[in-house]
Design a protein around this motif. Structure first.
Motif, PDB file in Angstrom:
ATOM      1  N   ASP A 109     -32.419  88.789  84.588  1.00  0.00           N
ATOM      2  CA  ASP A 109     -32.692  87.421  84.959  1.00  0.00           C
ATOM      3  C   ASP A 109     -33.491  86.530  83.977  1.00  0.00           C
ATOM      4  OD1 ASP A 109     -31.810  87.898  87.285  1.00  0.00           O
ATOM      5  OD2 ASP A 109     -33.556  87.716  88.486  1.00  0.00           O
ATOM      6  N   ASP A 110     -34.406  87.360  83.150  1.00  0.00           N
ATOM      7  CA  ASP A 110     -35.217  86.879  81.880  1.00  0.00           C
ATOM      8  C   ASP A 110     -35.068  87.913  80.710  1.00  0.00           C
ATOM      9  OD1 ASP A 110     -36.877  84.693  80.856  1.00  0.00           O
ATOM     10  OD2 ASP A 110     -38.411  85.814  81.375  1.00  0.00           O
ATOM     11  N   LEU A 111     -35.400  87.384  79.561  1.00  0.00           N
ATOM     12  CA  LEU A 111     -35.365  88.350  78.501  1.00  0.00           C
ATOM     13  C   LEU A 111     -36.065  87.851  77.504  1.00  0.00           C
ATOM     14  CD1 LEU A 111     -34.430  91.016  77.255  1.00  0.00           C
ATOM     15  CD2 LEU A 111     -32.501  89.928  76.525  1.00  0.00           C
ATOM     16  N   GLU A 112     -37.012  88.509  76.969  1.00  0.00           N
ATOM     17  CA  GLU A 112     -37.705  88.106  75.623  1.00  0.00           C
ATOM     18  C   GLU A 112     -37.884  89.278  74.721  1.00  0.00           C
ATOM     19  OE1 GLU A 112     -42.302  86.651  74.206  1.00  0.00           O
ATOM     20  OE2 GLU A 112     -41.958  87.133  76.181  1.00  0.00           O
ATOM     21  N   ILE A 113     -37.549  89.127  73.453  1.00  0.00           N
ATOM     22  CA  ILE A 113     -37.199  90.121  72.433  1.00  0.00           C
ATOM     23  C   ILE A 113     -38.237  89.550  71.224  1.00  0.00           C
ATOM     24  CG2 ILE A 113     -35.825  91.480  70.794  1.00  0.00           C
ATOM     25  CD1 ILE A 113     -33.546  90.740  72.980  1.00  0.00           C
ATOM     26  N   VAL A 114     -39.139  90.404  70.798  1.00  0.00           N
ATOM     27  CA  VAL A 114     -40.006  90.203  69.719  1.00  0.00           C
ATOM     28  C   VAL A 114     -39.810  91.233  68.760  1.00  0.00           C
ATOM     29  CG1 VAL A 114     -42.455  89.600  68.893  1.00  0.00           C
ATOM     30  CG2 VAL A 114     -41.613  88.914  71.348  1.00  0.00           C
ATOM     31  N   ASP A 115     -39.590  90.583  67.444  1.00  0.00           N
ATOM     32  CA  ASP A 115     -39.531  91.510  66.211  1.00  0.00           C
ATOM     33  C   ASP A 115     -40.758  91.573  65.823  1.00  0.00           C
ATOM     34  OD1 ASP A 115     -38.781  92.844  63.948  1.00  0.00           O
ATOM     35  OD2 ASP A 115     -37.099  91.516  63.383  1.00  0.00           O
TER      36      ASP A 115
ATOM     37  N   ILE B 137     -29.852  94.023  70.856  1.00  0.00           N
ATOM     38  CA  ILE B 137     -30.810  94.502  72.014  1.00  0.00           C
ATOM     39  C   ILE B 137     -30.045  93.432  73.243  1.00  0.00           C
ATOM     40  CG2 ILE B 137     -33.094  94.498  72.891  1.00  0.00           C
ATOM     41  CD1 ILE B 137     -33.803  94.965  69.913  1.00  0.00           C
ATOM     42  N   GLU B 138     -30.326  92.359  73.020  1.00  0.00           N
ATOM     43  CA  GLU B 138     -30.086  91.378  74.120  1.00  0.00           C
ATOM     44  C   GLU B 138     -28.457  91.844  74.636  1.00  0.00           C
ATOM     45  OE1 GLU B 138     -29.393  86.634  75.429  1.00  0.00           O
ATOM     46  OE2 GLU B 138     -29.981  87.176  73.570  1.00  0.00           O
ATOM     47  N   SER B 139     -27.475  91.803  73.653  1.00  0.00           N
ATOM     48  CA  SER B 139     -26.109  92.104  74.192  1.00  0.00           C
ATOM     49  C   SER B 139     -25.984  93.341  74.907  1.00  0.00           C
ATOM     50  CB  SER B 139     -25.339  92.280  72.896  1.00  0.00           C
ATOM     51  OG  SER B 139     -24.031  92.456  73.401  1.00  0.00           O
ATOM     52  N   ARG B 140     -26.755  94.540  74.443  1.00  0.00           N
ATOM     53  CA  ARG B 140     -26.748  95.825  75.186  1.00  0.00           C
ATOM     54  C   ARG B 140     -27.398  95.703  76.699  1.00  0.00           C
ATOM     55  NH1 ARG B 140     -26.274 101.066  71.247  1.00  0.00           N
ATOM     56  NH2 ARG B 140     -24.919  99.900  69.620  1.00  0.00           N
TER      57      ARG B 140
ATOM     58  N   GLY C 200     -35.743 101.214  60.178  1.00  0.00           N
ATOM     59  CA  GLY C 200     -35.829 100.987  61.639  1.00  0.00           C
ATOM     60  C   GLY C 200     -36.616  99.731  61.952  1.00  0.00           C
ATOM     61  N   GLY C 201     -36.420  99.227  62.993  1.00  0.00           N
ATOM     62  CA  GLY C 201     -36.943  97.838  63.400  1.00  0.00           C
ATOM     63  C   GLY C 201     -37.961  98.293  64.500  1.00  0.00           C
ATOM     64  N   HIS C 202     -39.082  97.323  64.701  1.00  0.00           N
ATOM     65  CA  HIS C 202     -39.932  97.614  65.633  1.00  0.00           C
ATOM     66  C   HIS C 202     -39.986  96.373  66.720  1.00  0.00           C
ATOM     67  CE1 HIS C 202     -41.707 100.482  62.767  1.00  0.00           C
ATOM     68  NE2 HIS C 202     -42.565 100.841  63.657  1.00  0.00           N
ATOM     69  N   PHE C 203     -39.620  96.567  67.895  1.00  0.00           N
ATOM     70  CA  PHE C 203     -39.436  95.700  69.019  1.00  0.00           C
ATOM     71  C   PHE C 203     -40.130  95.671  70.311  1.00  0.00           C
ATOM     72  CE2 PHE C 203     -35.816  95.863  66.071  1.00  0.00           C
ATOM     73  CZ  PHE C 203     -35.584  94.653  65.669  1.00  0.00           C
ATOM     74  N   ARG C 204     -40.599  94.554  70.677  1.00  0.00           N
ATOM     75  CA  ARG C 204     -41.088  94.388  72.123  1.00  0.00           C
ATOM     76  C   ARG C 204     -40.108  93.615  72.847  1.00  0.00           C
ATOM     77  NH1 ARG C 204     -45.639  90.798  71.952  1.00  0.00           N
ATOM     78  NH2 ARG C 204     -45.225  90.387  70.001  1.00  0.00           N
ATOM     79  N   VAL C 205     -39.858  94.434  74.014  1.00  0.00           N
ATOM     80  CA  VAL C 205     -38.853  93.560  74.959  1.00  0.00           C
ATOM     81  C   VAL C 205     -39.703  93.385  76.269  1.00  0.00           C
ATOM     82  CG1 VAL C 205     -36.759  94.138  76.204  1.00  0.00           C
ATOM     83  CG2 VAL C 205     -36.811  94.850  73.734  1.00  0.00           C
TER      84      VAL C 205
ATOM     85  N   ARG D  30     -30.398  92.584  64.760  1.00  0.00           N
ATOM     86  CA  ARG D  30     -30.886  93.558  65.883  1.00  0.00           C
ATOM     87  C   ARG D  30     -31.259  92.904  67.379  1.00  0.00           C
ATOM     88  NH1 ARG D  30     -33.877  97.516  61.527  1.00  0.00           N
ATOM     89  NH2 ARG D  30     -32.197  97.894  60.486  1.00  0.00           N
ATOM     90  N   PRO D  31     -32.037  91.668  67.303  1.00  0.00           N
ATOM     91  CA  PRO D  31     -32.365  91.227  68.350  1.00  0.00           C
ATOM     92  C   PRO D  31     -31.069  90.879  69.279  1.00  0.00           C
ATOM     93  CG  PRO D  31     -33.967  90.353  66.825  1.00  0.00           C
ATOM     94  CD  PRO D  31     -32.825  91.090  66.304  1.00  0.00           C
ATOM     95  N   ALA D  32     -30.152  90.347  68.695  1.00  0.00           N
ATOM     96  CA  ALA D  32     -28.801  89.942  69.292  1.00  0.00           C
ATOM     97  C   ALA D  32     -28.284  91.013  69.722  1.00  0.00           C
ATOM     98  CB  ALA D  32     -28.005  89.022  68.303  1.00  0.00           C
TER      99      ALA D  32
END
Length: 98
Positions: free
Chosen positions: A20-26, A9-12, A41-46, A5-7
């Protein structure tokens, strides 16, 4: 599935806007037993930094992120998404405060 899922999210996000910068926390592990988590379902911080956010308010920025996520914003894929959407200038100012 959660590790993919993080991959996704990043791809989309990268496909939908200049990033410019991206941080994804599961944070899914912190929500075990929660109704959305039981459905898978997952819970994420972006935290996403993009010049595309310039001149837009918080709601418009969040709408851009949700639009990029599209059909992934279902309870069985992404149940909850916490968004911090910044312009590069805002991100630089944030970094200077630390």
């Amino acid at each position: 599935m959660n590790e993919d899922r993080p991959a996704m999210i990043e791809s989309r996000l990268r496909a939908a806007m200049t990033v410019d910068d991206l941080e994804i926390v599961d944070d899914s592990h912190r929500h075990r037993g929660h109704a959305g988590a039981r459905a898978g379902g997952g819970h994420f911080r972006v935290r996403v930094v993009s010049p595309d956010f310039a001149g837009k308010g918080t709601i418009a920025r969040h709408r851009m992120v949700y639009a990029a996520m599209g059909d992934a914003m279902r309870a069985d894929v992404i149940h909850a998404l916490s968004i911090r959407a910044l312009t590069p200038a805002e991100a630089n100012a944030d970094a200077g405060e630390g």
